[in-house]
Design a protein around this motif. Structure first.
Motif, PDB file in Angstrom:
ATOM      1  N   GLU A 103       0.979  -0.870   0.494  1.00 37.83           N
ATOM      2  CA  GLU A 103      -0.067  -0.182   0.375  1.00 37.83           C
ATOM      3  C   GLU A 103       1.014   1.248   0.285  1.00 37.83           C
ATOM      4  O   GLU A 103       0.431   2.171  -0.488  1.00 37.83           O
ATOM      5  CB  GLU A 103      -1.010  -0.076   1.350  1.00 37.83           C
ATOM      6  N   ALA A 104       1.579   0.917   0.820  1.00 39.79           N
ATOM      7  CA  ALA A 104       2.737   2.354   0.918  1.00 39.79           C
ATOM      8  C   ALA A 104       3.386   2.124  -0.749  1.00 39.79           C
ATOM      9  O   ALA A 104       3.595   3.787  -1.383  1.00 39.79           O
ATOM     10  CB  ALA A 104       3.841   2.135   1.737  1.00 39.79           C
ATOM     11  N   ARG A 105       3.740   1.785  -1.838  1.00 39.34           N
ATOM     12  CA  ARG A 105       3.884   1.906  -2.502  1.00 39.34           C
ATOM     13  C   ARG A 105       2.670   2.709  -3.936  1.00 39.34           C
ATOM     14  O   ARG A 105       2.703   2.835  -4.813  1.00 39.34           O
ATOM     15  CB  ARG A 105       4.030   0.456  -3.391  1.00 39.34           C
ATOM     16  N   GLU A 106       1.463   2.338  -3.773  1.00 39.26           N
ATOM     17  CA  GLU A 106       0.433   3.184  -4.100  1.00 39.26           C
ATOM     18  C   GLU A 106       0.923   4.700  -4.247  1.00 39.26           C
ATOM     19  O   GLU A 106       0.712   5.254  -5.076  1.00 39.26           O
ATOM     20  CB  GLU A 106      -1.287   3.108  -3.605  1.00 39.26           C
ATOM     21  N   THR A 107       1.600   5.035  -3.058  1.00 34.93           N
ATOM     22  CA  THR A 107       1.791   7.044  -3.005  1.00 34.93           C
ATOM     23  C   THR A 107       3.186   6.729  -4.430  1.00 34.93           C
ATOM     24  O   THR A 107       2.992   7.988  -4.894  1.00 34.93           O
ATOM     25  CB  THR A 107       2.400   7.122  -1.674  1.00 34.93           C
ATOM     26  N   ASP A 108       3.616   6.397  -3.844  1.00 38.32           N
ATOM     27  CA  ASP A 108       4.730   6.287  -4.941  1.00 38.32           C
ATOM     28  C   ASP A 108       4.562   6.534  -6.723  1.00 38.32           C
ATOM     29  O   ASP A 108       4.657   6.890  -7.329  1.00 38.32           O
ATOM     30  CB  ASP A 108       5.816   5.661  -4.832  1.00 38.32           C
ATOM     31  N   ARG A 110       1.371   7.411  -8.451  1.00 45.30           N
ATOM     32  CA  ARG A 110       0.651   7.473  -8.004  1.00 45.30           C
ATOM     33  C   ARG A 110       1.673   9.252  -8.318  1.00 45.30           C
ATOM     34  O   ARG A 110       1.560   9.921  -8.946  1.00 45.30           O
ATOM     35  CB  ARG A 110      -0.781   8.036  -6.698  1.00 45.30           C
ATOM     36  N   ASN A 111       2.457   9.540  -7.259  1.00 45.10           N
ATOM     37  CA  ASN A 111       3.718  11.345  -8.082  1.00 45.10           C
ATOM     38  C   ASN A 111       4.356  10.801  -8.839  1.00 45.10           C
ATOM     39  O   ASN A 111       4.121  11.435  -9.536  1.00 45.10           O
ATOM     40  CB  ASN A 111       4.584  11.046  -6.367  1.00 45.10           C
ATOM     41  N   GLU A 114       1.904  11.770 -11.480  1.00 50.21           N
ATOM     42  CA  GLU A 114       1.282  12.327 -11.130  1.00 50.21           C
ATOM     43  C   GLU A 114       2.506  13.648 -12.587  1.00 50.21           C
ATOM     44  O   GLU A 114       2.447  14.722 -13.092  1.00 50.21           O
ATOM     45  CB  GLU A 114       0.981  13.383 -10.354  1.00 50.21           C
TER      46      GLU A 114
END
Length: 183
Positions: A103-108, A110-111, A114
């Motif tokens: 789940e922490a990889r999801e932010t990477d 998305r970034n 973007e």
């Protein structure tokens, strides 16, 4: 009165027009996966879930455990990116790569997506594919990752926008002809 009506119609059309703007460039996202890898399946599900948020994202998946040619492509891509990572899932977005999934990889992810929303993303995997012979290119087996929805879905947003524009145009024409009758 007529000027106010025309202004009102123009405002409505421009408001609806702004909401339907889509990114014109495509960012190819490459997922190197294993056929029975649970982390790969979770990442695949996540990518499907965010496709509406990132309409410019185009996901291409290469299964590497059962397709040795795809595994060779995976190694060439890792070499080109300078990655020493082992295993799958291995995700490539532009010139960024991510190994593993949680789940922490999801932010990477998305970034990374973007960061390419307004600028052109390099396509490292395609560059690697373009550098090999035609015979080797034909051995790679990929599939496009799409949402789990039917292709017969109706795009209601665009239908509503089109309807509002047509009604607005009819209203303007009506006002125009009524103003001529009054004079």
């Amino acid at each position: 009165m007529r000027k106010i009506s025309v202004l009102f119609v123009c405002m409505i059309c421009s408001i609806f027009g702004i909401t339907s703007v889509k990114a014109t460039e495509t960012v190819n996202v490459y997922l190197f996966s294993g056929s029975t890898c649970s982390f790969c399946a979770a990442e695949r599900t996540f990518l499907r879930e965010i496709q509406d948020e990132y309409p410019y994202m185009h996901v291409i998946e290469y299964e590497v455990w059962e397709h040795p040619d795809n595994a060779e492509l995976h190694e060439k891509v890792k070499e080109r990116l300078g990655s020493s990572s082992k295993g799958v899932p291995f995700l490539v977005i532009g010139d960024q790569s991510f190994t593993g999934y949680d789940e922490a990889r999801e932010t990477d992810i998305r970034n990374a997506l973007e960061s390419y929303e307004t600028e052109e993303a390099p396509d490292i995997v395609q560059e690697v594919i373009d550098s090999v012979s035609e015979e080797e290119k034909e051995t790679y087996e990929s599939q496009e990752l799409t949402e789990d929805t039917s292709s017969n879905d109706i795009d209601w947003q665009n239908i509503i926008i089109g309807g509002v524009i047509i009604i607005a145009m009819v209203f303007v024409i009506y006002l125009y002809y009524n103003s001529k009758k009054v004079k």
